[in-house]
Design a protein around this motif. Structure first.
Motif, short mmCIF file in Angstrom:
data_model
loop_
_atom_site.label_atom_id
_atom_site.label_comp_id
_atom_site.label_asym_id
_atom_site.label_seq_id
_atom_site.Cartn_x
_atom_site.Cartn_y
_atom_site.Cartn_z
N UNK A 1 -3.94 -0.30 1.24
CA UNK A 1 -2.59 -0.29 -0.22
C UNK A 1 -2.98 -0.24 -1.86
N UNK B 1 4.18 -4.23 -1.12
CA UNK B 1 2.77 -5.53 -1.10
C UNK B 1 3.97 -6.88 -1.77
N UNK B 2 5.01 -6.78 -2.75
CA UNK B 2 5.65 -7.98 -3.11
C UNK B 2 5.92 -8.86 -1.93
N UNK C 1 7.99 5.77 -8.34
CA UNK C 1 9.15 5.00 -7.79
C UNK C 1 10.50 4.56 -8.51
N UNK D 1 -3.99 -5.73 -2.48
CA UNK D 1 -3.25 -4.91 -2.33
C UNK D 1 -4.11 -4.77 -4.26
N UNK E 1 -0.57 1.57 -4.57
CA UNK E 1 0.66 2.31 -4.55
C UNK E 1 0.89 2.37 -6.46
N UNK E 2 1.42 2.50 -6.95
CA UNK E 2 1.44 2.72 -8.56
C UNK E 2 3.62 3.40 -8.87
N UNK F 1 -2.34 -2.01 -7.83
CA UNK F 1 -1.58 -1.35 -8.16
C UNK F 1 -2.20 -0.56 -9.17
N UNK G 1 4.30 -0.74 -3.26
CA UNK G 1 4.58 -1.63 -4.00
C UNK G 1 5.13 -2.90 -3.66
N UNK G 2 7.05 -2.58 -3.36
CA UNK G 2 7.95 -3.57 -2.64
C UNK G 2 7.66 -3.96 -1.12
#
Ligand code: SF4
Lengths: 542, 135
Positions: free
Chosen positions: B128, A246-247, B134, B101, B130-131, B103, A243-244
Motif C-alpha cells: 500500500x 486507501x482513502x 495521478x 498505508x 502510492x503518491x 503516501x 491513494x483513492x
C-alpha cells in the motif's frame, strides 16, 4: 503513465526537453506549458523561431494560443474523438508510415477498424473543431520530418485518461514520429520529482525500476536484497492500494494507520470533504512535512522534514534526467532529512536500516534498479544523467525506443470516444474545469509561504466568460458561488475570454476557494486518476 | 562574512532547472541560475527565482508534534518516533500489514522515496504505497 507503458513499455517522456527546439511540428495538447512548465515553453518558442510550427489544442484559450501557428479549442473531454479524427484523415490520404507500422508495431487492423468510424464530419460535431482544422493538423503532423507530441494533466485527468494517452501513442506510431531525435510522445510531469517517485517504486504495483510486485522472480530478488539481520522480510504478494482506494479503506475501517510523507491530500485529492472524513477515521495518522499543512493539522503525530535546500540527494526530472540536490544551509529548528527520519522510524519499528548518506542509498538503488545501474553521485556532478544508464561508463539516454520499443513491438489500441462521466444538466448547467496558475505550485504549501509569489496573487479566483458574467450580473472582482453535486465554494470573478461562455475555471492552490471541494471522484478504471478536469456546475452571483 | 553558492535543482516543476543557492553566514539570500545547465541554460521562471524564500519561513515546522488532549503540542524526536513505531507495530500485529498505508511523494528526493517504500514493503510488509503522480 499506464497508457504509455502499455503501448511502448515505458511511461516516461520519450525524448529530452531540448530536442523540441529542432522539431518541425510540435503538437501541444492539454498542457498550459508557459504556466506549468515555463522552461519547456522556451523550446516551443525557439522551435518556431527556427521555422517550426506549433499546434495548440486546449479547451481553455490558454495564453500559449498566441504563440501557436494553429490553435484549436475542442469541447472538454473530447480528446480521443479529436485524435481519431486526425488519424482518419492521415489514413484516408495515405500519409501513414507503412514501413514503421509493418516492422515495429502490432494491433494495427483492429485499431484501423475503429478509426474508420471517425470521419471529420462526425468528429467535428463531437468536438466543435472545424473539419478544416482537423485536416490541417493531420497534414502538418504526418508530413513533418520530425514531429513531437507534448501533453500534460489536461489529457490525463479524465476518466478516459489512459485512453487519451494511448490515442496520442497511436498517432505517433501511425506516422513513425517516435524513436528518433525531436519526435516522440512527451508527458510533462507536474511536480518536480514525479518521475523519480515512480522510478523508486512509490506505486502500489511495482518495486523500484517498474519491476512488478506480482512477478515471483522479482519478489525473490527484492526479498534477498532487503534482508536484514534479526528481521524476517515477508513481502506482500498482492498489488497494494492506490491513494483513492486507501482513502476508501480508511473510511470503511479496513485501514487503520496512514503515514503521509510530503503530500497534502486534503488539498490535492478530489472531493475534499470525503478526504477529510476518511482521514478523520484513521487511528494513527502520521504526517511528515515542512509546514503544518491542512493534512498535518489532522494528524496524531507530525514529523518535521527538511526542505530541498537543507539536504542532499537527487531528483529525476520530466525527461528522466537524474540531477543532484545539495544542502546549502543547516535544517531549520530540529527538522531532519526525510530519509533519516524514515530510517530512524524503521529501526524503532524493528526493521534495521543503516544508510550513512544519500550517496549510499543511491548505491543500493543502482543494485536493484536496472535503469539506474550506472548512476553514482560522483557521475552526476555536471549535467546529470538521463536513464536508462545500464553501466558505469554509459552516458545516459536522450531518447527512448530507438530501434525497438522497450517492450518489443509497439501496440496500437483501438480507442472509442466516451463522453465525460458527468455532463451538464438543467440543475448544473455549466462545465467546470480546474488547473493551476503560473505563480503557484500544486497545493500552495511552498509558494504561499514565499512572500514574492504570494504578493502577486494572494487569493483564489474563478475565470468566467464576459457574456456569462453579464448574464448573472457579476462585475470583474465580484463574488460568485459555484455549486456541484459535491459542495460549493465562493470566490472572486476574473472575467476573461480565456474560457468559453459555458465553462468556468478554478485553481486548486487555495484552501478558501479550493476547486477540489467541487470536483468529481469518478476515476479512470485503470490508473485511478480522478476526473479533475471536468464536471457539471451551477454558477451564481454571491 | 561567509558567502557560499551551492548548485542544486529547483523544487517546483518537472523541468528540473538548475541554480545556485546563495547563502551568507548560513542564511539563504538569493538564487543564481546555472548557465551550464542543459535544461534551463541560465534562465529561470518566477518560481525558480524565488525558490529560496519559503525555506526559512517562520512558519516552518521546528519540532515534532504529538496530539495531546485534542491539540498538537511539541514533543522530542524520541517521544514522537517511539509513539509512531509503537502504534504501527500494534496495528500490524492486530490487523496485519495491509491495515497500514503509506503516501510517498513527488516532492521528496529519490533517496527519501526509496527508503520510504523499502520501509513499507520490507518493514511493515505492505504494498500500500502510492503518491500523487495521478493528481
Ligand atoms: S525554475 Fe520554473 S521552470 Fe524551472 S524547474 Fe523551477 S518552476 Fe520549473
Amino acid at each position: 503513465m499506464a497508457g504509455l507503458a502499455a503501448t511502448f513499455g515505458s511511461g516516461a517522456m520519450t525524448n529530452s526537453i531540448d530536442e523540441l527546439t529542432d522539431a518541425d511540428v510540435i503538437f501541444v495538447i492539454g498542457s498550459n506549458t508557459p504556466t506549468a512548465h515555463p522552461l519547456v515553453a522556451t523550446r516551443l518558442f525557439r522551435a518556431r523561431a527556427k521555422g517550426g510550427r506549433v499546434i495548440v489544442v486546449d479547451p481553455r484559450g490558454i495564453s500559449l494560443r498566441k504563440q501557436a501557428d494553429l490553435y484549436v479549442q475542442h469541447k472538454l473531454g473530447t480528446d480521443a474523438a479529436l485524435i481519431n479524427g486526425i488519424m482518419y484523415v492521415i489514413l484516408k490520404e495515405g500519409w501513414e508510415n507503412k514501413a514503421f507500422i509493418e516492422s515495429r508495431t502490432e494491433g494495427f487492423d483492429a485499431f484501423r477498424a475503429v478509426v474508420d468510424q471517425y470521419p471529420p464530419e462526425r468528429v467535428s460535431q463531437i468536438t466543435g473543431v472545424s473539419e478544416q482544422d482537423i485536416r490541417t493538423m493531420a497534414e502538418w503532423y504526418a508530413k513533418a520530418e520530425k514531429a513531437s507530441i507534448v501533453y500534460c494533466m489536461g489529457i490525463t485527468q479524465h476518466t478516459t485518461g489512459v485512453d487519451n494517452v494511448k490515442s496520442l501513442a497511436n498517432l505517433s506510431m501511425l506516422t513513425g514520429q517516435i524513436g528518433r531525435e525531436s519526435t516522440g510522445v512527451n508527458p510533462l510531469r507536474g511536480q518536480n520529482n514525479v518521475q523519480g517517485a515512480c522510478d523508486m517504486g512509490g506505486l502500489p504495483n511495482v518495486y523500484p525500476g517498474y519491476q512488478p510486485v506480482l512477478n515471483e522472480a522479482v519478489r525473490e530478488k527484492f526479498g534477498a536484497a532487503w534482508k536484514a539481520e534479526g528481521w524476517e522480510v515477508s513481502l506482500d504478494q498482492g498489488v497494494g492500494l492506490t491513494i483513492p482506494d486507501m482513502l476508501h479503506a480508511l473510511d470503511h475501517g479496513e485501514m487503520r494507520a496512514l503515514y503521509v510523507v510530503g503530500e497534502n491530500p486534503v488539498m490535492s485529492d478530489p472531493d475534499q470533504h470525503h478526504v477529510e472524513q476518511a482521514l478523520a477515521k484513521a487511528e494513527l495518522l502520521v504526517v511528515q512535512d515542512i509546514f503544518l499543512t491542512e493534512t498535518a493539522r489532522m494528524a496524531h503525530v507530525v514529523l518535521p522534514g527538511c526542505s530541498y535546500a537543507e539536504k542532499d540527494g537527487t531528483f529525476s526530472n520530466t525527461e528522466r534526467r537524474v540531477q543532484r540536490v545539495r544542502a546549502a544551509v543547516k535544517p531549520v529548528g530540529q527538522s531532519r532529512p526525510d530519509w533519516e527520519i524514515i530510517q530512524d522510524l524503521s529501526n524503532r519499528f524493528g526493521y534495521p536500516m543503516h544508510f550513512e548518506s544519500p550517496a549510499r542509498i543511491m548505491e543500493e538503488i543502482t543494485q536493484v534498479t536496472p535503469q539506474y545501474a550506472g548512476i553514482r553521485f560522483d557521475r552526476l556532478e555536471g549535467e546529470g544523467i538521463a536513464w536508462p544508464c545500464p553501466t558505469l561508463d554509459h552516458p545516459g539516454t536522450r531518447f527512448l525506443h530507438k530501434d525497438k520499443f522497450v517492450k518489443g513491438l509497439g501496440t496500437f489500441f483501438p480507442i472509442e470516444f466516451k463522453p465525460p462521466a458527468e455532463t451538464p444538466d438543467p440543475e448544473y448547467p455549466m462545465w467546470l474545469t480546474t488547473g493551476r496558475a503560473h505563480v503557484h505550485y500544486h497545493t500552495g504549501t511552498m509558494t504561499r509561504n514565499s512572500p514574492t509569489l504570494h504578493a502577486q496573487m494572494p487569493d483564489g479566483y474563478v475565470e468566467l466568460n464576459p457574456a456569462k458574467a453579464r448574464e448573472i450580473g457579476v462585475e470583474p472582482g465580484g463574488s460568485v458561488r459555484l455549486s456541484t453535486r459535491r459542495g460549493s465554494i465562493t470566490a472572486a470573478a476574473m472575467v476573461t475570454e480565456r474560457v468559453p461562455a459555458d465553462t468556468v475555471f478554478v485553481t486548486f492552490h487555495f484552501i478558501e476557494a479550493n476547486g477540489n471541494v467541487l470536483t468529481n471522484t469518478a476515476l479512470d478504471p485503470i490508473v485511478k486518476i480522478p476526473e479533475f478536469k471536468v464536471c457539471a456546475v451551477r454558477v451564481e452571483a454571491a | 562574512m561567509s558567502y557560499q553558492a551551492t548548485k542544486t535543482t529547483c523544487p517546483y516543476c518537472g523541468c528540473g532547472c538548475n541554480f545556485y543557492l546563495e547563502s551568507v553566514d548560513g542564511r539563504l539570500v538569493g538564487i543564481v541560475p546555472d548557465k551550464s545547465s542543459p535544461v534551463n541554460q541560465g534562465k529561470l521562471c518566477v518560481k525558480g527565482w524565488t525558490a529560496f524564500e519559503f525555506v526559512q519561513s517562520p512558519r516552518r515546522l521546528q519540532t515534532p508534534l504529538i496530539r495531546k488532549n485534542g491539540e498538537l503540542v511539541p514533543a522530542s524526536w524520541d517521544e514522537a518516533l517511539d509513539f509512531v513505531a509503537g502504534g504501527l507495530k500494534k496495528i500490524v500485529k492486530e490487523s496485519g500489514p495491509r491495515s497500514v498505508g503509506v503516501f510517498a511523494s513527488a516532492k521528496i528526493t529519490n533517496e527519501d522515496n526509496y527508503v520510504l517504500q523499502k520501509f513499507a514493503r520490507a518493514g511493515i510488509g505492505t504494498n500500500n504505497v502510492d503518491h500523487c503522480a495521478r493528481l
